[in-house]
Motif scaffolding. Structure first.
Motif, PDB file in Angstrom:
ATOM      1  N   ALA A 145       0.844  -1.192   0.000  1.00  0.00           N
ATOM      2  CA  ALA A 145       0.000   0.000   0.000  1.00  0.00           C
ATOM      3  C   ALA A 145       0.881   1.245   0.000  1.00  0.00           C
ATOM      4  CB  ALA A 145      -0.918  -0.001   1.211  1.00  0.00           C
ATOM      5  N   PRO A 146       0.481   2.355  -0.593  1.00  0.00           N
ATOM      6  CA  PRO A 146      -0.798   2.517  -1.308  1.00  0.00           C
ATOM      7  C   PRO A 146      -0.747   1.915  -2.713  1.00  0.00           C
ATOM      8  CG  PRO A 146       0.416   4.559  -1.380  1.00  0.00           C
ATOM      9  CD  PRO A 146       1.235   3.594  -0.533  1.00  0.00           C
ATOM     10  N   CYS A 147      -1.883   1.416  -3.136  1.00  0.00           N
ATOM     11  CA  CYS A 147      -2.007   0.830  -4.466  1.00  0.00           C
ATOM     12  C   CYS A 147      -2.307   1.921  -5.492  1.00  0.00           C
ATOM     13  CB  CYS A 147      -3.148  -0.186  -4.490  1.00  0.00           C
ATOM     14  SG  CYS A 147      -2.897  -1.579  -3.368  1.00  0.00           S
ATOM     15  N   ASP A 148      -2.161   1.592  -6.765  1.00  0.00           N
ATOM     16  CA  ASP A 148      -2.558   2.504  -7.832  1.00  0.00           C
ATOM     17  C   ASP A 148      -4.069   2.715  -7.780  1.00  0.00           C
ATOM     18  OD1 ASP A 148       0.056   2.670  -8.716  1.00  0.00           O
ATOM     19  OD2 ASP A 148      -0.191   1.086 -10.209  1.00  0.00           O
ATOM     20  N   ASP A 149      -4.546   3.756  -8.467  1.00  0.00           N
ATOM     21  CA  ASP A 149      -5.968   4.100  -8.445  1.00  0.00           C
ATOM     22  C   ASP A 149      -6.871   2.970  -8.929  1.00  0.00           C
ATOM     23  OD1 ASP A 149      -5.394   6.583  -7.427  1.00  0.00           O
ATOM     24  OD2 ASP A 149      -5.457   7.583  -9.383  1.00  0.00           O
ATOM     25  N   ASP A 150      -6.400   2.172  -9.888  1.00  0.00           N
ATOM     26  CA  ASP A 150      -7.240   1.115 -10.449  1.00  0.00           C
ATOM     27  C   ASP A 150      -6.998  -0.242  -9.766  1.00  0.00           C
ATOM     28  OD1 ASP A 150      -4.703   0.970 -11.444  1.00  0.00           O
ATOM     29  OD2 ASP A 150      -5.295   0.418 -13.476  1.00  0.00           O
ATOM     30  N   GLU A 151      -6.258  -0.252  -8.665  1.00  0.00           N
ATOM     31  CA  GLU A 151      -5.971  -1.492  -7.959  1.00  0.00           C
ATOM     32  C   GLU A 151      -6.625  -1.514  -6.575  1.00  0.00           C
ATOM     33  OE1 GLU A 151      -1.716  -3.016  -9.602  1.00  0.00           O
ATOM     34  OE2 GLU A 151      -1.660  -1.570  -7.990  1.00  0.00           O
ATOM     35  N   ARG A 152      -6.794  -2.727  -6.056  1.00  0.00           N
ATOM     36  CA  ARG A 152      -7.349  -2.928  -4.716  1.00  0.00           C
ATOM     37  C   ARG A 152      -6.287  -3.628  -3.864  1.00  0.00           C
ATOM     38  NH1 ARG A 152     -10.856  -4.400  -8.609  1.00  0.00           N
ATOM     39  NH2 ARG A 152     -12.811  -3.293  -8.718  1.00  0.00           N
ATOM     40  N   LEU A 153      -6.331  -3.390  -2.547  1.00  0.00           N
ATOM     41  CA  LEU A 153      -5.394  -4.029  -1.624  1.00  0.00           C
ATOM     42  C   LEU A 153      -6.046  -5.276  -1.037  1.00  0.00           C
ATOM     43  CD1 LEU A 153      -2.720  -3.995  -0.052  1.00  0.00           C
ATOM     44  CD2 LEU A 153      -3.861  -2.588   1.670  1.00  0.00           C
ATOM     45  N   PHE A 154      -5.351  -6.412  -1.139  1.00  0.00           N
ATOM     46  CA  PHE A 154      -5.833  -7.682  -0.609  1.00  0.00           C
ATOM     47  C   PHE A 154      -4.877  -8.186   0.458  1.00  0.00           C
ATOM     48  CE2 PHE A 154      -7.692  -7.425  -4.807  1.00  0.00           C
ATOM     49  CZ  PHE A 154      -8.962  -7.936  -4.630  1.00  0.00           C
ATOM     50  N   GLU A 155      -5.442  -8.950   1.444  1.00  0.00           N
ATOM     51  CA  GLU A 155      -4.632  -9.552   2.491  1.00  0.00           C
ATOM     52  C   GLU A 155      -5.082 -10.993   2.706  1.00  0.00           C
ATOM     53  OE1 GLU A 155      -3.073  -7.978   6.636  1.00  0.00           O
ATOM     54  OE2 GLU A 155      -5.190  -8.521   6.746  1.00  0.00           O
ATOM     55  N   CYS A 156      -4.118 -11.887   2.886  1.00  0.00           N
ATOM     56  CA  CYS A 156      -4.418 -13.292   3.162  1.00  0.00           C
ATOM     57  C   CYS A 156      -4.784 -13.434   4.638  1.00  0.00           C
ATOM     58  CB  CYS A 156      -3.215 -14.179   2.828  1.00  0.00           C
ATOM     59  SG  CYS A 156      -3.490 -15.914   3.238  1.00  0.00           S
ATOM     60  N   PRO A 157      -5.952 -14.026   4.947  1.00  0.00           N
ATOM     61  CA  PRO A 157      -6.340 -14.192   6.350  1.00  0.00           C
ATOM     62  C   PRO A 157      -5.494 -15.236   7.084  1.00  0.00           C
ATOM     63  CG  PRO A 157      -7.954 -15.226   4.909  1.00  0.00           C
ATOM     64  CD  PRO A 157      -6.965 -14.517   4.026  1.00  0.00           C
ATOM     65  N   ASP A 158      -4.807 -16.111   6.359  1.00  0.00           N
ATOM     66  CA  ASP A 158      -3.998 -17.158   6.990  1.00  0.00           C
ATOM     67  C   ASP A 158      -2.570 -16.707   7.281  1.00  0.00           C
ATOM     68  OD1 ASP A 158      -6.206 -18.778   6.885  1.00  0.00           O
ATOM     69  OD2 ASP A 158      -5.405 -20.148   5.380  1.00  0.00           O
ATOM     70  N   CYS A 159      -1.865 -16.174   6.264  1.00  0.00           N
ATOM     71  CA  CYS A 159      -0.449 -15.829   6.461  1.00  0.00           C
ATOM     72  C   CYS A 159      -0.188 -14.329   6.566  1.00  0.00           C
ATOM     73  CB  CYS A 159       0.402 -16.431   5.345  1.00  0.00           C
ATOM     74  SG  CYS A 159       0.203 -15.648   3.721  1.00  0.00           S
ATOM     75  N   GLY A 160      -1.174 -13.490   6.198  1.00  0.00           N
ATOM     76  CA  GLY A 160      -1.009 -12.043   6.324  1.00  0.00           C
ATOM     77  C   GLY A 160      -0.354 -11.368   5.136  1.00  0.00           C
ATOM     78  N   LYS A 161      -0.052 -12.124   4.081  1.00  0.00           N
ATOM     79  CA  LYS A 161       0.565 -11.527   2.890  1.00  0.00           C
ATOM     80  C   LYS A 161      -0.403 -10.524   2.267  1.00  0.00           C
ATOM     81  CE  LYS A 161       2.153 -12.511  -1.744  1.00  0.00           C
ATOM     82  NZ  LYS A 161       2.296 -13.473  -2.822  1.00  0.00           N
ATOM     83  N   ARG A 162       0.128  -9.391   1.808  1.00  0.00           N
ATOM     84  CA  ARG A 162      -0.680  -8.369   1.146  1.00  0.00           C
ATOM     85  C   ARG A 162      -0.193  -8.157  -0.270  1.00  0.00           C
ATOM     86  NH1 ARG A 162      -1.929  -3.422   5.302  1.00  0.00           N
ATOM     87  NH2 ARG A 162      -3.275  -4.605   6.688  1.00  0.00           N
ATOM     88  N   LEU A 163      -1.136  -7.819  -1.166  1.00  0.00           N
ATOM     89  CA  LEU A 163      -0.764  -7.468  -2.533  1.00  0.00           C
ATOM     90  C   LEU A 163      -1.820  -6.566  -3.143  1.00  0.00           C
ATOM     91  CD1 LEU A 163      -2.602  -9.223  -4.793  1.00  0.00           C
ATOM     92  CD2 LEU A 163      -1.208 -11.059  -3.933  1.00  0.00           C
ATOM     93  N   CYS A 164      -1.411  -5.831  -4.160  1.00  0.00           N
ATOM     94  CA  CYS A 164      -2.320  -4.979  -4.918  1.00  0.00           C
ATOM     95  C   CYS A 164      -2.677  -5.693  -6.211  1.00  0.00           C
ATOM     96  CB  CYS A 164      -1.661  -3.647  -5.244  1.00  0.00           C
ATOM     97  SG  CYS A 164      -1.361  -2.611  -3.812  1.00  0.00           S
TER      98      CYS A 164
END
Length: 51
Positions: A8-27
């Protein structure tokens, strides 16, 4: 638990996701993403939580 870098922060056309198991985040531009480490559906953090 390992700490993943926060994209984060992601680009305007992207969304931020997080894994509920390991906590990894990605746009991503996708509306649904699976974690490449755990194989579970990642949570969209760009959507406000209900109050």
């Amino acid at each position: 638990m390992p700490r993943w870098s926060d994209p984060a922060p992601c680009d305007d056309d992207e969304r931020l996701f997080e894994c509920p198991d390991c906590g990894k985040r990605l746009c991503s531009e996708l509306s649904s993403v699976s974690c490449d480490r755990c194989g579970v559906e990642m949570q969209n953090l760009s959507v406000p939580r209900p109050q």
